[in-house]
Design a protein around this motif. Sequence first.
Motif, mmCIF file in Angstrom:
data_model
loop_
_atom_site.group_PDB
_atom_site.id
_atom_site.type_symbol
_atom_site.label_atom_id
_atom_site.label_comp_id
_atom_site.label_asym_id
_atom_site.label_seq_id
_atom_site.Cartn_x
_atom_site.Cartn_y
_atom_site.Cartn_z
ATOM 1 N N ASP A 194 41.454 -130.781 1.420
ATOM 2 C CA ASP A 194 40.376 -130.831 2.578
ATOM 3 C C ASP A 194 40.560 -129.714 3.381
ATOM 4 N N LYS A 195 41.679 -129.286 3.920
ATOM 5 C CA LYS A 195 41.909 -128.282 4.920
ATOM 6 C C LYS A 195 41.655 -126.848 4.282
ATOM 7 N N PHE A 196 41.888 -126.840 3.049
ATOM 8 C CA PHE A 196 41.563 -125.437 2.194
ATOM 9 C C PHE A 196 40.001 -125.339 2.261
ATOM 10 N N ILE A 197 39.387 -126.315 1.789
ATOM 11 C CA ILE A 197 37.802 -126.080 1.630
ATOM 12 C C ILE A 197 37.134 -126.031 2.963
ATOM 13 N N ALA A 198 37.721 -126.613 3.986
ATOM 14 C CA ALA A 198 37.195 -126.620 5.372
ATOM 15 C C ALA A 198 37.150 -125.391 5.893
ATOM 16 N N THR A 199 38.413 -124.462 5.460
ATOM 17 C CA THR A 199 38.560 -123.202 6.168
ATOM 18 C C THR A 199 37.375 -122.466 5.508
ATOM 19 N N LEU A 200 36.870 -122.466 4.276
ATOM 20 C CA LEU A 200 36.102 -121.747 3.644
ATOM 21 C C LEU A 200 34.699 -122.021 4.023
ATOM 22 N N LYS A 201 34.486 -123.225 4.387
ATOM 23 C CA LYS A 201 33.083 -123.705 4.897
ATOM 24 C C LYS A 201 33.039 -123.206 6.427
ATOM 25 N N LYS A 202 34.154 -123.134 7.336
ATOM 26 C CA LYS A 202 34.122 -122.525 8.509
ATOM 27 C C LYS A 202 33.460 -121.288 8.567
ATOM 28 N N TYR A 203 33.636 -120.168 7.468
ATOM 29 C CA TYR A 203 33.449 -118.910 7.453
ATOM 30 C C TYR A 203 31.953 -118.878 6.616
ATOM 31 N N GLY A 204 31.599 -120.022 6.275
ATOM 32 C CA GLY A 204 30.143 -119.971 5.743
ATOM 33 C C GLY A 204 30.396 -119.670 4.247
ATOM 34 N N TYR A 205 31.377 -119.790 3.464
ATOM 35 C CA TYR A 205 31.547 -119.712 2.198
ATOM 36 C C TYR A 205 30.742 -121.220 1.519
ATOM 37 N N GLY A 206 29.864 -120.889 0.603
ATOM 38 C CA GLY A 206 29.263 -121.850 0.109
ATOM 39 C C GLY A 206 28.142 -121.390 -0.932
ATOM 40 N N GLY A 207 27.769 -122.312 -1.803
ATOM 41 C CA GLY A 207 26.691 -122.022 -2.848
ATOM 42 C C GLY A 207 27.117 -121.663 -4.128
ATOM 43 N N LYS A 208 26.230 -122.137 -5.228
ATOM 44 C CA LYS A 208 26.666 -122.003 -6.595
ATOM 45 C C LYS A 208 26.527 -120.334 -6.968
ATOM 46 N N TYR A 209 27.409 -120.344 -8.138
ATOM 47 C CA TYR A 209 27.572 -119.036 -8.534
ATOM 48 C C TYR A 209 26.310 -118.168 -8.578
ATOM 49 N N MET A 210 26.194 -116.973 -8.309
ATOM 50 C CA MET A 210 25.118 -116.069 -8.341
ATOM 51 C C MET A 210 23.726 -116.578 -7.732
ATOM 52 N N THR A 211 24.213 -117.746 -6.533
ATOM 53 C CA THR A 211 22.881 -117.727 -5.711
ATOM 54 C C THR A 211 23.011 -116.545 -4.773
ATOM 55 N N LYS A 212 21.908 -116.648 -3.858
ATOM 56 C CA LYS A 212 21.780 -115.643 -2.859
ATOM 57 C C LYS A 212 23.275 -115.911 -1.807
ATOM 58 N N ARG A 213 23.356 -117.058 -1.527
ATOM 59 C CA ARG A 213 24.480 -117.342 -0.545
ATOM 60 C C ARG A 213 25.739 -116.927 -1.043
ATOM 61 N N TRP A 214 25.831 -117.019 -2.491
ATOM 62 C CA TRP A 214 27.030 -116.700 -2.981
ATOM 63 C C TRP A 214 27.387 -115.124 -3.064
ATOM 64 N N THR A 215 26.337 -114.545 -3.357
ATOM 65 C CA THR A 215 26.514 -113.237 -3.668
ATOM 66 C C THR A 215 26.512 -112.349 -2.283
ATOM 67 N N GLU A 216 26.123 -113.152 -1.219
ATOM 68 C CA GLU A 216 26.574 -112.417 0.262
ATOM 69 C C GLU A 216 27.993 -112.776 0.498
ATOM 70 N N ARG A 217 28.613 -113.744 -0.048
ATOM 71 C CA ARG A 217 29.988 -114.396 0.417
ATOM 72 C C ARG A 217 30.711 -114.837 -0.823
ATOM 73 N N PRO A 218 31.007 -113.802 -1.722
ATOM 74 C CA PRO A 218 31.457 -114.323 -2.987
ATOM 75 C C PRO A 218 32.817 -114.886 -3.016
ATOM 76 N N VAL A 219 32.998 -115.761 -3.735
ATOM 77 C CA VAL A 219 34.103 -116.611 -3.671
ATOM 78 C C VAL A 219 34.409 -117.174 -5.062
ATOM 79 N N PHE A 220 35.557 -117.140 -5.477
ATOM 80 C CA PHE A 220 36.015 -118.197 -6.688
ATOM 81 C C PHE A 220 37.272 -118.982 -6.061
ATOM 82 N N ILE A 221 37.319 -120.423 -6.437
ATOM 83 C CA ILE A 221 38.414 -121.019 -5.997
ATOM 84 C C ILE A 221 39.302 -121.584 -7.254
ATOM 85 N N GLN A 222 40.505 -121.191 -7.047
ATOM 86 C CA GLN A 222 41.193 -121.236 -8.415
ATOM 87 C C GLN A 222 42.441 -122.183 -8.117
#
Lengths: 378, 382
Positions: A207-235
Motif C-alpha cells: 500500500d505504501k509503495f503504491i501510495a508513493t507512486l500515486k503521490k507523484y502522479g504516476y499512473g496509467g497503462k503502458y504507452m498511454t499519454k499519462r504513462w509516457t509523461e511519467r514512465p514507470v515499471f513496477i517489478q
Amino acid sequence: LPVRLTCVCVRACAGVVVAAALLVLGCASSGATARPLVGAAAAKQPLQTSRPYNIAHRGSNGELPEETAAAYMRAVDEGADFIEADIVATKDGHLVCFHDVTLDDTTDVADHKEFAARRRTLQVQWANVTGYFITDFTLAELKTLRVKQRWSFRDKSHDGISPIITFDEFIDIALNAKRVVGIYPEMKSPVFINQHVKWADGKKYEDKFIATLKKYGYGGKYMTKRWTERPVFIQSFAPTSLIYAADLTDSPKVFLIDDVTVRTEDTDQSYEEITSDEYLDYMREYVVGIGPWKDTVVPPTRDNTLTTPTDMVAMAHARGLQVHPYTYRNENRFLHYNFRQDPYAEYDYWLNDVGVDGLFTDFPASLRRFQDWTAAKN
Amino acid sequence: MVSLWHTSFIVLVLLFLGGSHANPAARRHGQLDVNHKKQPLQTSRPYNIAHRGSNGEIPEETAAAYLRAIEEGADFIETDILASKDGHLICFHDVILDATTDIANRTEFAGRKRTYDVQGFKLTGWFIVDFTLRELKSLRVKQRYNFRDQQYNWKYNILTFDEFILIALHADRVVGIYPEIKNPIFINQHVKWSGGKKFEDKFVGTLLKYGYKGKYMSKDWLKKPLFIQSFAPTSLIYISNMTNAPKLLLIYDTTVPTQDTNQSYYEITSNGYLAFIRKYVIGIGPWKDTIIPPKNNHLGLATDLVARAHALNLQVHPYTFRNENSYLHFNFHQDPYAEYEYWLREIGVDALFTDFTGSLHKYLEWTAPHQNKEKKCRGPPA
C-alpha cells in the motif's frame, strides 16, 4: 495481435516524432546550450520507445556506489531510459532505496560503534542471515550511514560519501531530470518487510509503495499519454504483491523470475511452475512483462559458453509479454566466452539475436553507446 | 624440410579458409583469378594491430589466432620472432616454453630445464633455443591467461615465421604483418647460423624472400604492408641497410633499460634521441602506462611523449589494449570501447596493439565518420 507488435508500430511512430523534434531542436540551437523554442513550453525530450529500454540497474553502479543519488544522476547523464531501485522499509516505516535486507555489504555500519549491538540473525526466505538489518534502523539512523561500492573490483574512491536515499528522493531525481526519465522500482522482500515493519494505519508495505507512486502522479497503462509523461515499471519477485498492486494502480508491472533453484518468497512456487504456459497465461492478466535471470533464458555450460536458448522469450512474446532480463555487467568475470570479454558483443546478442525488450545493466553508458552507434548503421 | 612445411601448410591454410565465414565470392576469386584485386589496407584511420593474433579468444601466436584476427577485421597481425636451436625462425613470445605450452607434461624433455641470464635476470625454464624446430612442433600451445577461454588448449602448435607470413599473404584482403625482432641479444648468444649470419640477417632474409619491401605508403608497401618492431635500437639500425621497410622502436617501462645499449627510458624518449632514431624508424611503440602514468587505477597526468613524437613526424603505436576490467583504468568504467575512444580521439595515437582486434574493429566501424570527411594524414608521403 500480441501487444508487442502494436507497440512496435507505436514506437516507430514515436521514433519518427522524436527524430523530427531533435532535428528541429538541432537547427534551432547554436553553441553549447540549445535556446528554447520561442513561444513553446519547455517540453522535455520524451522517453525513447523505438528500441529496447536501457535500464540503469541500481543506477550507474559500475562507477558509483549503488542506489545513491550520485549513481542515479550519473545514469541520467549517461542516457539511461529508466533508473531502477529496490525499495525496502525502515523501522519507522519510511521507504528507502536499498538492495539487501542487511547493511553490511554496502554501508559503513560496521564502523558505527553506536549500532554494534544491533547485529543479529533473522530468517530471510528460509535461510538464516546474520547482519545489521535495515528494518532495525529508523530513517534518521540510516541517514547517518554512508554507502560504499559493493564490489572490490570496482572504483572505491567514492566510498563513504553518499547516504541512503528515500523512495521520494529517488523519484525526485527522475522528475527533475531535463528529459523524461522513467523509474523502475521493485517491491523488494515484501514478505520479510511486512513481517518486521508495521504501519499505524493498518496499511502494509505494498500500500505504501503504491501510495508513493500515486503521490507523484504516476499512473496509467503502458504507452498511454499519462504513462509516457511519467514512465514507470513496477517489478517484483513476489506474484501476490503484484496482483495486490494491480487493484491499486494500472501502472505496468513486471514479474521477476530468479534462478531455477529458487522458489517464490510468497507462494513457495518452483521455477518450473512459474514459467509454465498455464502460469504465464494467468500472470498475463496482471503484468506486461517478465524479468528473468539471463542465465535461465540462455543457460551457460560449466566451461562458460552459451548453450541453446530456452523458449522462454518465445513463450513470453507469444503472450504479448515483454522480456527484460538481468543483469548485464562489463567485467569479464560476468561475460560468457562467446562474447570474447566484450560487453558490447553481449548487448548485440541479447538485443539482436535473442530479441529482448529491455536490459537491466550496471553500465548504462556502455549500453547507450552501443545502441547509439549501431542505430546509425541501421 | 622447410619447403615441405610450406606446401603442406598452404594446403592446410586453404582448407581452413574454405571452412571459414569469409566472403565466399572473394575467396574463390583469390584462388582462381590472378587479376583479382584484393580489398586494400585501410589507411584513413588508426591501424588495428592484432597483438599475437586474436589471443583474447584463442591461444596466442597460433594459426587459429591469426586466422580469427583476419576474420575479425585486423589491419595487421602481429608476432614475436625468436629462433629454435637449429636456427629456424618461429612465432613465440617468451624465451621459455613454460607459460604457453604443454612442455611441463613432456617427460621426454624433462631433463632440459635450464637457468639462463636474460636481460640481466636469471630465468629458469625450458628455453626455446634448446629445442629444434621438429621438437617444438611436437608441442601444443595453450591459452596463457586462466581467465580466458580454455577450450582451444592443446589443439594448435607453434608456427614458423614463414607460416605466419603465408597466413597474411593468403588472406582474401590485404593484411599487413607486424613482426618483432624479439630478444636479439639472447638469441644471438644462444643460436648460431652458418656463413656468419646472425638473427637480424635471417629475420630480414625471410621478409625479402616473400617480397616485402618498400618505404611506408609506397606502392610496394601497400601491396604487402609491413612494420618491423624491436626493443633493441641497434637491431633496427643494423637492418636499415638491408630493407627500407618501416620500423618502430618499442619502448618498455620507465625502469627498464634497453637490452642492447643499456640506455634508460628517459634517454631514449628525450628529444635528442628521438631526433636521432628518427633517421631509422617511422615511429615508436610505448607501453601505454608510460604515456599516461596511472594513480590508484585512475589516469594521471599525460606526459608530452605523444606530442613530441608527432612533432618529429614519428607515429605512436602504444601497447597493449585488453578488454578485461583488470587492465582498464577506472576512468573507462570497465568499458574497453571507452579506452579506445580516449586513446584514438583524445590522445590521437596512430595505431593500437590489441588482444581483442574484433572489439577494436567494431569500435572503428561503428564510429567511422562519413565518407566525405577528410582522410586522416599520417606519416610522410611515399
